[in-house]
Design a protein around this motif. Sequence first.
Motif, PDB file in Angstrom:
ATOM      1  N   SER A  84      58.980  68.475 118.792  1.00 34.86           N
ATOM      2  CA  SER A  84      59.772  69.338 117.500  1.00 34.86           C
ATOM      3  C   SER A  84      58.911  70.329 116.883  1.00 34.86           C
ATOM      4  N   ASP A 129      66.782  70.741 120.908  1.00 40.74           N
ATOM      5  CA  ASP A 129      65.984  69.789 120.366  1.00 40.74           C
ATOM      6  C   ASP A 129      66.828  68.408 120.676  1.00 40.74           C
ATOM      7  N   GLU A 130      66.621  67.744 121.546  1.00 38.05           N
ATOM      8  CA  GLU A 130      67.414  66.408 121.830  1.00 38.05           C
ATOM      9  C   GLU A 130      68.879  66.740 121.648  1.00 38.05           C
TER      10      GLU A 130
HETATM   11 MG   LIG Z   1      61.657  65.537 117.344  1.00 35.39          MG
END
Ligand SMILES: [Mg+2]
Lengths: 309, 358
Positions: free
Chosen positions: B51, B182-183
């Motif tokens: 991240s 991000d995910e």
């Molecule tokens: Mg992360």
Amino acid sequence: MRKYLLKRILYLFLTLFIVATATFFLMKLMPGTPLQNEAKLTASEKASILAQYGLDKPVWLQYITYIVGIFHGSLGLSFQFSDQAVSYLIGSRMGPSMQLGAQALVVGVIFGIILGAIGAIKKDTWADRLATILSILGIAVPSFVLAILFQYYVGLKLGWFPVAGWSGFAYTVLPTLALAASPLAETARFIRTDMVDVLSSDYIELAKAKGLSKFGIVYHHALRNSLIPMVTLIGPLAAALMTGSMVVENIFSVPGIGEQFVKSILVNDYPTIMGVTIFYSALLCVLLLLTDIVYGIIDPRIRLSGNGD
Amino acid sequence: MENPENVIEVRNLEINFHTYAGEVKAIRDVSFDLRKGETLAIVGESGSGKSVTTRSLMGLLAPNAEIKKGSIMFHGDDIIKKSEKEMQHIRGKDIAMIFQDPMTSLDPTMRIGMQIAEPLMKHKGLKKKEAIAQALEMLKLVGITNPEGRINDYPYQFSGGMRQRIVIAIALVCYPEVLIADEPTTALDVTIQAQILDLMKDLQNRIDTSIIFITHDLGVVAGMADRVAVMYAGKIVEYGTVDEIFFNPQHPYTWGLLNSMPTLDTEGGSLSAIPGTPPDLLDPPVGDAFAARSDYAMKIDTQQEPPFFKVSDTHYAATWLLHPDAPKVTPPAEIVRRQQKFAAMQKPEAPIKSDTKE
Ligand SMILES: [Mg+2]
Ligand SMILES: Nc1ncnc2c1ncn2[C@@H]1O[C@H](COP(=O)(O)OP(=O)(O)OP(=O)(O)O)[C@@H](O)[C@H]1O
């Protein structure tokens, strides 16, 4: 929705009943009688006056008479103003109190929001600390202390505004400011905490990722989301204003309900004390109910009717 | 730009976080490219720096972050050197981002149409009406049924999967060159996950965007990515095409990740988590950061950091095992199986190993 409202209104009446009962008996516990200042009266004269107002009867009977009276829509007659109806007394003094209360609320909430938002946006800077100190002061210093300070320095020394009385807008400025301090401070504290939370939430992150400016983020996303829970604060703020106004109205000789209330307590004018208490309680209950309804309207998450508008 | 095929070139990026406990060395010398139109997956355990790396591309690092070194080239400019104002013109327009939790990433008090329209008004200077009209198109594109009827709804009126579609609509409404996800599916259940991934693939083709796809779930990567970068403790330890990473992995950490991933042909029992925990980034270990958890660690792994060894033109791995002088080791059975499959895929010769640094 209707069921919910009915339930709330039922609770409202229950609350008022309990308030009326508690006030009645607390009042009886207060030292003195309505006639304590009338030293010249003979014992028999006193007795006849007491009998005239029903004060010679046992307390429980007086209580029942009073409650029955309320259900008939009567708050009784004032002792001190030769038999004026309490409801008339309250009505004739409501104007100044409501004006002061509303002005103080508006000033307090608006500047509170600004102060709180600055604190949250500039978190952990000198601006934040200054805002925090101001709001702690606002909460800690009672409104009557501020009232006296304003009266002396701004009214008397600087002469910017009239010291006391009630004949025009200029007369409302100092009492409004004295009263506004507490809601201002409460609001600032509330908004700061709330907005710090909001500013660290995912949707603010997304707003940043959209490329919005700092101002855009605060104005379009953070403010609205922090303001919604603010609505729940309006009720308690109004309550604080009411209690504040009693002394502040006295200090500035504002012919409002608060001033009347204090006078009535000093002379044991039972019906007026009762009437004002019940009036204030009812006002507060209605405000809280309205707050909940308004909250439901402005927060789409808890809006009771499912769709858009 | 070193290579005209690249949209983004990250070079020698180092990012520290100032904390009360000291400097957290979260990103330690990371370099990678993002090519036009590709999907680059970044995989790695929690805390490996996925991240933070991607946030630096958006200029959205936490206030306690400090970029110690490196450059992030985008359109020939270094993003790191840009001011906040300049970044605001890039965010949401050229580089957009999708977050992990669709339940919290939409503003609960704003109609979704307006939330999608916002970037258009900001970046394309559209009036509200035009922007809302385009937002409607976008809603159709991401597969919201009855978009006309729903454009004025609030987020709470949508399910998690639908909300993620809306978040995707927001991200793509300005047709960004780069989409960072991000995910994006971690918070969704499996069937919805697949739908969202399909949608992202589909939209990528339509609007021609490059995707950086972050996940710690290798299972998702296979169908999604063109290339994969494996991160560990603030470094990229291996990168290559999806096939290279899945079927010819070289770094023991990648072996561990693949071994802990359930597949259709894993026989019961061969699934195993990587033992131990990632190192403390306040004081990262010398040498190969994975050495402490690795069954294949050698003495040099604790003394000197491994450089990238070239496995193929597209495949590099930072492990001393690839050094010509390193002893031959046999990877875990599951990995050997994968490598055999890879050899069969490649047919004639096995992958060439050499010690060329990148
Ligand atoms: Mg992360
Ligand atoms: N604001 C911060 N202050 C201090 N340390 C931070 C901060 N943000 C991230 N870190 C540290 O940087 C490292 C990398 O974090 P990052 O969020 O990039 O991990 P990740 O790979 O995305 O993990 P996950 O899969 O859990 O999302 C972690 O060790 C984390 O503790």
